[in-house]
Design a protein around this motif. Structure first.
Motif, short mmCIF file in Angstrom:
data_model
loop_
_atom_site.label_atom_id
_atom_site.label_comp_id
_atom_site.label_asym_id
_atom_site.label_seq_id
_atom_site.Cartn_x
_atom_site.Cartn_y
_atom_site.Cartn_z
N PRO A 48 -58.82 -16.33 5.40
CA PRO A 48 -59.81 -16.02 6.44
C PRO A 48 -59.55 -14.67 7.09
O PRO A 48 -59.36 -14.56 8.30
N VAL A 49 -59.53 -13.62 6.28
CA VAL A 49 -59.34 -12.26 6.79
C VAL A 49 -60.40 -11.37 6.15
O VAL A 49 -61.02 -11.73 5.15
N SER A 52 -61.54 -6.12 3.43
CA SER A 52 -60.98 -4.77 3.40
C SER A 52 -59.50 -4.74 3.81
O SER A 52 -58.82 -3.75 3.59
N ALA A 53 -59.02 -5.82 4.40
CA ALA A 53 -57.61 -5.87 4.84
C ALA A 53 -56.70 -5.97 3.62
O ALA A 53 -56.90 -6.81 2.75
N ARG A 54 -55.70 -5.11 3.58
CA ARG A 54 -54.77 -5.10 2.45
C ARG A 54 -53.71 -6.18 2.69
O ARG A 54 -53.05 -6.20 3.73
N ILE A 55 -53.52 -7.05 1.68
CA ILE A 55 -52.63 -8.20 1.81
C ILE A 55 -51.37 -7.98 0.99
O ILE A 55 -51.43 -7.62 -0.20
N PHE A 56 -50.23 -8.22 1.62
CA PHE A 56 -48.95 -8.20 0.90
C PHE A 56 -48.48 -9.64 0.75
O PHE A 56 -48.38 -10.38 1.73
N VAL A 57 -48.20 -10.06 -0.49
CA VAL A 57 -47.71 -11.40 -0.77
C VAL A 57 -46.18 -11.38 -0.67
O VAL A 57 -45.51 -10.82 -1.52
N ASP A 58 -45.67 -11.99 0.38
CA ASP A 58 -44.22 -12.03 0.62
C ASP A 58 -43.65 -13.28 -0.03
O ASP A 58 -43.91 -14.40 0.41
N ASN A 59 -42.87 -13.08 -1.10
CA ASN A 59 -42.30 -14.22 -1.83
C ASN A 59 -40.80 -14.36 -1.62
O ASN A 59 -40.11 -14.97 -2.43
N VAL A 94 -52.07 -7.27 6.38
CA VAL A 94 -51.84 -8.71 6.54
C VAL A 94 -50.71 -9.13 5.60
O VAL A 94 -50.62 -8.64 4.48
N ILE A 95 -49.86 -10.03 6.09
CA ILE A 95 -48.78 -10.57 5.26
C ILE A 95 -49.09 -12.03 4.96
O ILE A 95 -49.38 -12.82 5.86
N ALA A 158 -48.78 -11.11 14.88
CA ALA A 158 -49.61 -12.19 15.43
C ALA A 158 -50.08 -13.12 14.32
O ALA A 158 -50.49 -12.66 13.25
N PRO A 159 -50.02 -14.44 14.55
CA PRO A 159 -50.45 -15.39 13.51
C PRO A 159 -51.96 -15.32 13.31
O PRO A 159 -52.72 -15.20 14.26
N LEU A 160 -52.35 -15.42 12.03
CA LEU A 160 -53.77 -15.37 11.70
C LEU A 160 -54.26 -16.68 11.09
O LEU A 160 -55.46 -16.95 11.11
N GLY A 161 -53.36 -17.47 10.54
CA GLY A 161 -53.80 -18.73 9.93
C GLY A 161 -52.73 -19.34 9.06
O GLY A 161 -51.69 -18.74 8.77
#
Length: 202
Positions: A48-49, A52-59, A94-95, A158-161
């Motif tokens: 739910p973002v 256009s927000a670039r997402i980094f998948v933190d594994n 976004v992470i 800040a938490p987004l979901g």
């Protein structure tokens, strides 16, 4: 005499030839079961973002056998949903921090008769293996995947979901009667690639 020498030399040379085989820690069927389960778990993943927000998948906290494949499946699912991916945290908006509840193989065997047994024969715990003696048996091998995650702002924290647990299963079931007659799927097929139709646009 000369012929005997030639034949003996040829036999010795032939005896020196040896074919060696290497074995991986997991069978191809097991790896395919886990891969199919991971693909199924992340199917339809969408966050739910803004697109256009670039997402980094933190594994960093994703610990499981086959983790690299599962993480790549997550990244593909996000790409299919139209999300932009970042190569590192510094360039991300976004992470997505993801973790594995499980990514493993579950096996179950049902037997009408006597299952295989290991019988101890002395005090040193030496055992004799007795084969299965059954009228009917059924074997299930199931790849099980469960992932969950949460999303937060890369700059403020800040938490987004929260992503609810994503669950996938892929099962192979086979049957056998009188230990000889077998039917049902015996292995997972890797699939056939059509060179003329190998590209799908998102």
């Amino acid at each position: 005499m000369r012929a005997a020498i030639i034949v003996t030399a040829a036999a010795l040379l032939a005896g020196c030839a040896q074919v060696s085989e290497s074995y991986t820690g997991r069978t191809a069927t097991e790896q395919l079961l886990l891969a199919r389960a991971a693909d199924q778990a992340v199917e339809g993943l969408e966050l739910p973002v803004e697109k256009s927000a670039r997402i980094f998948v933190d594994n960093a906290y994703f610990q499981a056998e086959g983790a690299a494949y599962a993480i790549s499946a997550v990244r593909q699912a996000l790409s299919e949903a139209g999300h932009a991916l970042a190569s590192d945290k510094a360039s991300a908006d976004v992470i997505l921090e993801i973790r594995a509840g499980t990514l493993a193989l579950e096996q179950m065997r049902r037997v009408v008769g006597i299952p295989p047994l290991a019988v101890p024969i002395n005090e040193n715990l030496n055992v004799v293996s007795l084969p299965e003696l059954s009228l009917y048996s059924r074997r299930d091998r199931t790849g099980v995947a469960e992932f969950s995650a949460f999303v937060y702002d890369a700059r403020s924290g800040a938490p987004l979901g929260v992503v609810q647990p994503m669950i996938g299963e892929f099962r192979i079931r086979s049957h056998k009667v009188l230990m000889i007659v077998a039917w049902g799927q015996q292995w997972a097929d890797p699939g056939e690639a059509d060179p003329g139709d190998s590209w799908t646009a998102f």
